[in-house]
Design a protein around this motif. Structure first.
Motif, PDB file in Angstrom:
ATOM      1  N   PHE A 192       0.997  -1.289  -0.168  1.00 60.74           N
ATOM      2  CA  PHE A 192      -0.008   0.012   0.146  1.00 60.74           C
ATOM      3  C   PHE A 192       0.985   1.254   0.066  1.00 60.74           C
ATOM      4  CE2 PHE A 192      -2.311   3.480   2.111  1.00 60.74           C
ATOM      5  CZ  PHE A 192      -3.469   3.346   1.344  1.00 60.74           C
ATOM      6  N   ASN A 193       0.495   2.273  -0.754  1.00 57.28           N
ATOM      7  CA  ASN A 193       1.440   3.556  -0.772  1.00 57.28           C
ATOM      8  C   ASN A 193       0.374   4.451  -1.437  1.00 57.28           C
ATOM      9  OD1 ASN A 193       3.141   5.726  -1.578  1.00 57.28           O
ATOM     10  ND2 ASN A 193       4.650   4.160  -1.469  1.00 57.28           N
ATOM     11  N   ALA A 194       0.028   5.663  -0.644  1.00 48.53           N
ATOM     12  CA  ALA A 194      -0.825   6.636  -0.935  1.00 48.53           C
ATOM     13  C   ALA A 194       0.058   7.855  -0.462  1.00 48.53           C
ATOM     14  CB  ALA A 194      -2.251   6.723  -0.129  1.00 48.53           C
ATOM     15  N   THR A 252      -2.553  -4.771   2.432  1.00 47.17           N
ATOM     16  CA  THR A 252      -3.868  -4.224   1.547  1.00 47.17           C
ATOM     17  C   THR A 252      -5.108  -4.365   2.169  1.00 47.17           C
ATOM     18  OG1 THR A 252      -3.856  -5.750   0.037  1.00 47.17           O
ATOM     19  CG2 THR A 252      -2.253  -4.113  -0.449  1.00 47.17           C
ATOM     20  N   VAL A 253      -5.119  -4.474   3.635  1.00 46.40           N
ATOM     21  CA  VAL A 253      -6.558  -4.563   4.141  1.00 46.40           C
ATOM     22  C   VAL A 253      -6.599  -3.481   5.376  1.00 46.40           C
ATOM     23  CG1 VAL A 253      -6.708  -7.173   4.145  1.00 46.40           C
ATOM     24  CG2 VAL A 253      -5.550  -6.301   6.013  1.00 46.40           C
ATOM     25  N   TYR A 254      -7.790  -2.975   5.435  1.00 47.99           N
ATOM     26  CA  TYR A 254      -7.989  -1.718   6.193  1.00 47.99           C
ATOM     27  C   TYR A 254      -9.308  -1.917   7.132  1.00 47.99           C
ATOM     28  CZ  TYR A 254     -12.223  -0.076   3.583  1.00 47.99           C
ATOM     29  OH  TYR A 254     -13.435  -0.079   2.795  1.00 47.99           O
ATOM     30  N   ASP A 255      -9.341  -0.992   8.103  1.00 44.43           N
ATOM     31  CA  ASP A 255     -10.442  -1.110   8.851  1.00 44.43           C
ATOM     32  C   ASP A 255     -11.763  -0.065   8.739  1.00 44.43           C
ATOM     33  OD1 ASP A 255     -12.417  -0.816  11.075  1.00 44.43           O
ATOM     34  OD2 ASP A 255     -10.812  -0.510  12.433  1.00 44.43           O
ATOM     35  N   PRO A 256     -12.492  -0.602   8.028  1.00 46.82           N
ATOM     36  CA  PRO A 256     -13.594   0.504   7.424  1.00 46.82           C
ATOM     37  C   PRO A 256     -14.184   1.383   8.497  1.00 46.82           C
ATOM     38  CG  PRO A 256     -14.479  -1.830   7.698  1.00 46.82           C
ATOM     39  CD  PRO A 256     -13.195  -1.919   8.026  1.00 46.82           C
ATOM     40  N   GLU A 257     -14.000   1.283   9.739  1.00 50.16           N
ATOM     41  CA  GLU A 257     -14.411   2.218  10.707  1.00 50.16           C
ATOM     42  C   GLU A 257     -13.634   3.336  10.742  1.00 50.16           C
ATOM     43  OE1 GLU A 257     -17.397   1.992  12.631  1.00 50.16           O
ATOM     44  OE2 GLU A 257     -17.877   0.367  11.551  1.00 50.16           O
TER      45      GLU A 257
END
Length: 226
Positions: A106-108, A164-169
């Motif tokens: 992941f890279n933003a 590449t997984v995230y916490d939607p909260e």
């Protein structure tokens, strides 16, 4: 008489012990229940999801921007269909570049809009198939000629990690952290007083000194995972 008194004392002690054991058991059971509740709460809290929609790309990319500015940032980048597009319009000083879903990890990034000509030129040269060294040389020449410019002090915020997984909260990407780049074209260790290599973790240093891409690197230590 003595035997009666002894029997009564023994009975009182026995009752007291039983009562103490019940109290201890009650406390232990309560502690176990609370631990189970906390564990269950943490499991619910950490429902991680894959970054596999345009909405998720936007949400996670915005974590690179200062919290107070996220609602008005413009977001650009590759969508899930592989097209480089404007994912969301914005009207403040920041442009956010979303993670490329076709690349590992992941890279933003988030940067001041005045850096966009410099960034866009790099993207265009990569599309042409130029190597990293070629892009560096071309932009160096264009900076010297005044075709493109970087305002000294312009900052790039990078939010990156291996997963590449995230916490939607919270929109936080699992294991990701921030680092910062402060551009100072043509600056050197002598002109800034900064070392050319980091003296210790978390210390600023100057990278690419003396070039168009000279910049201060600041890499905060990763947050401790509880």
């Amino acid at each position: 008489m003595k035997s009666i008194i002894t029997a009564m004392v023994f009975t009182v002690i026995l009752i007291s012990c039983n009562s103490s054991d019940k109290t201890k058991n009650t406390i232990q059971e309560s502690s176990i229940t609370e631990t189970a509740k906390d564990s269950s709460s943490n499991d619910v809290k950490k429902q991680l999801k894959a970054i596999d929609t345009d909405e998720a790309l936007i949400a996670t990319a915005l974590m690179a921007a200062p919290a107070e500015s996220r609602s008005r940032c413009k977001v650009i980048g590759y969508n899930m269909a592989g097209e480089f597009v404007t994912l969301r319009e914005g009207d403040n000083q920041f442009i956010v570049l979303a993670d490329n879903p076709n690349q590992d990890g992941f890279n933003a990034a988030c940067y001041h809009k005045d850096l966009e000509p410099f960034m866009a030129r790099g993207r265009a040269l990569r599309e042409e198939g130029k190597t990293g060294q070629e892009i560096f040389a071309i932009r160096e020449a264009e900076m010297k000629s005044g075709q493109i410019k970087i305002t000294p002090g312009s900052t790039l915020h990078i939010y990156y990690g291996a997963q590449t997984v995230y916490d939607p909260e919270s929109s936080k990407v699992e294991g990701a952290q921030l680092r910062y780049v402060v551009y100072l074209p043509w600056a050197t260790s002598e002109s800034t007083g900064l070392p050319n290599t980091p003296m210790a973790p978390n210390h600023p240093w100057i990278m690419n000194p003396g070039t168009h891409r000279a910049h201060i690197m600041i890499s905060p230590l990763p947050e401790e995972i509880e």
